[in-house]
Design a protein around this motif. Structure first.
Motif, PDB file in Angstrom:
ATOM      1  N   GLN A   7       0.826  -1.204   0.000  1.00 55.39           N
ATOM      2  CA  GLN A   7       0.000   0.000   0.000  1.00 55.39           C
ATOM      3  C   GLN A   7       0.863   1.258   0.000  1.00 55.39           C
ATOM      4  O   GLN A   7       0.571   2.229  -0.693  1.00 55.39           O
ATOM      5  CB  GLN A   7      -0.948  -0.008   1.198  1.00 55.39           C
ATOM      6  CG  GLN A   7      -2.020  -1.077   1.104  1.00 55.39           C
ATOM      7  CD  GLN A   7      -2.789  -1.218   2.394  1.00 55.39           C
ATOM      8  OE1 GLN A   7      -2.260  -0.972   3.473  1.00 55.39           O
ATOM      9  NE2 GLN A   7      -4.053  -1.645   2.283  1.00 55.39           N
ATOM     10  N   ILE A  10       2.314   1.737  -3.504  1.00 51.01           N
ATOM     11  CA  ILE A  10       1.315   2.262  -4.446  1.00 51.01           C
ATOM     12  C   ILE A  10       1.098   3.758  -4.209  1.00 51.01           C
ATOM     13  O   ILE A  10       1.023   4.543  -5.163  1.00 51.01           O
ATOM     14  CB  ILE A  10      -0.004   1.469  -4.331  1.00 51.01           C
ATOM     15  CG1 ILE A  10       0.200   0.043  -4.862  1.00 51.01           C
ATOM     16  CG2 ILE A  10      -1.131   2.167  -5.079  1.00 51.01           C
ATOM     17  CD1 ILE A  10      -0.969  -0.870  -4.595  1.00 51.01           C
ATOM     18  N   ILE A  11       1.023   4.176  -2.962  1.00 49.12           N
ATOM     19  CA  ILE A  11       0.861   5.603  -2.635  1.00 49.12           C
ATOM     20  C   ILE A  11       2.068   6.392  -3.132  1.00 49.12           C
ATOM     21  O   ILE A  11       1.926   7.464  -3.731  1.00 49.12           O
ATOM     22  CB  ILE A  11       0.648   5.785  -1.116  1.00 49.12           C
ATOM     23  CG1 ILE A  11      -0.710   5.205  -0.706  1.00 49.12           C
ATOM     24  CG2 ILE A  11       0.739   7.254  -0.727  1.00 49.12           C
ATOM     25  CD1 ILE A  11      -0.934   5.147   0.793  1.00 49.12           C
ATOM     26  N   LEU A  13       4.070   5.615  -5.591  1.00 43.85           N
ATOM     27  CA  LEU A  13       4.023   5.630  -7.052  1.00 43.85           C
ATOM     28  C   LEU A  13       3.019   6.667  -7.556  1.00 43.85           C
ATOM     29  O   LEU A  13       3.313   7.416  -8.496  1.00 43.85           O
ATOM     30  CB  LEU A  13       3.661   4.237  -7.575  1.00 43.85           C
ATOM     31  CG  LEU A  13       3.593   4.082  -9.085  1.00 43.85           C
ATOM     32  CD1 LEU A  13       4.990   4.302  -9.678  1.00 43.85           C
ATOM     33  CD2 LEU A  13       3.057   2.721  -9.461  1.00 43.85           C
ATOM     34  N   VAL A  14       1.866   6.765  -6.930  1.00 42.83           N
ATOM     35  CA  VAL A  14       0.854   7.749  -7.327  1.00 42.83           C
ATOM     36  C   VAL A  14       1.384   9.164  -7.106  1.00 42.83           C
ATOM     37  O   VAL A  14       1.211  10.048  -7.951  1.00 42.83           O
ATOM     38  CB  VAL A  14      -0.468   7.514  -6.565  1.00 42.83           C
ATOM     39  CG1 VAL A  14      -1.437   8.667  -6.751  1.00 42.83           C
ATOM     40  CG2 VAL A  14      -1.112   6.210  -6.997  1.00 42.83           C
ATOM     41  N   VAL A  15       2.054   9.393  -5.991  1.00 39.89           N
ATOM     42  CA  VAL A  15       2.622  10.714  -5.699  1.00 39.89           C
ATOM     43  C   VAL A  15       3.678  11.071  -6.733  1.00 39.89           C
ATOM     44  O   VAL A  15       3.722  12.205  -7.237  1.00 39.89           O
ATOM     45  CB  VAL A  15       3.195  10.758  -4.262  1.00 39.89           C
ATOM     46  CG1 VAL A  15       4.025  12.004  -4.034  1.00 39.89           C
ATOM     47  CG2 VAL A  15       2.071  10.686  -3.249  1.00 39.89           C
ATOM     48  N   VAL A  17       3.863   9.985  -9.818  1.00 32.44           N
ATOM     49  CA  VAL A  17       3.208  10.231 -11.096  1.00 32.44           C
ATOM     50  C   VAL A  17       2.561  11.617 -11.102  1.00 32.44           C
ATOM     51  O   VAL A  17       2.638  12.346 -12.090  1.00 32.44           O
ATOM     52  CB  VAL A  17       2.167   9.121 -11.392  1.00 32.44           C
ATOM     53  CG1 VAL A  17       1.263   9.511 -12.556  1.00 32.44           C
ATOM     54  CG2 VAL A  17       2.869   7.818 -11.672  1.00 32.44           C
ATOM     55  N   LEU A  18       1.934  12.001 -10.019  1.00 33.39           N
ATOM     56  CA  LEU A  18       1.244  13.289  -9.957  1.00 33.39           C
ATOM     57  C   LEU A  18       2.214  14.470  -9.949  1.00 33.39           C
ATOM     58  O   LEU A  18       1.994  15.466 -10.634  1.00 33.39           O
ATOM     59  CB  LEU A  18       0.340  13.354  -8.723  1.00 33.39           C
ATOM     60  CG  LEU A  18      -0.900  12.470  -8.757  1.00 33.39           C
ATOM     61  CD1 LEU A  18      -1.662  12.579  -7.444  1.00 33.39           C
ATOM     62  CD2 LEU A  18      -1.807  12.851  -9.915  1.00 33.39           C
TER      63      LEU A  18
END
Length: 79
Positions: A7, A10-11, A13-15, A17-18
């Motif tokens: 988890q 994934i968090i 990775l999202v950060v 990407v953003l």
């Protein structure tokens, strides 16, 4: 019940990407500079000034108001 390693990945990775890698490092650099300047400010406040601050001497220029523009009657007139 906590966050697992997956988890958190994934968090992260999202950060990434953003915001992108460059933006995050730039924000961390700004954050470090802010902390450094805060510490310097705190150290300056702790030090006692060696001499008192200079004072401005002299009178301020006054602008006459509407009531002061008319000549005032003085009660101590001779005559």
């Amino acid at each position: 019940m906590g966050l697992s390693i997956w988890q958190l990945l994934i968090i992260a990775l999202v950060v990434l990407v953003l915001f992108g890698r460059g933006r995050i490092s730039e924000m961390m650099g700004d954050f470090g500079k802010g902390i450094k300047s805060f510490k310097q400010g705190m150290n300056e406040d702790d030090q006692a000034p060696s001499k008192p601050a200079a004072q401005i001497e002299g009178h301020a220029k006054e602008t006459p108001s509407a009531t002061e523009s008319q000549p005032a009657e003085r009660s101590d007139k001779a005559g």
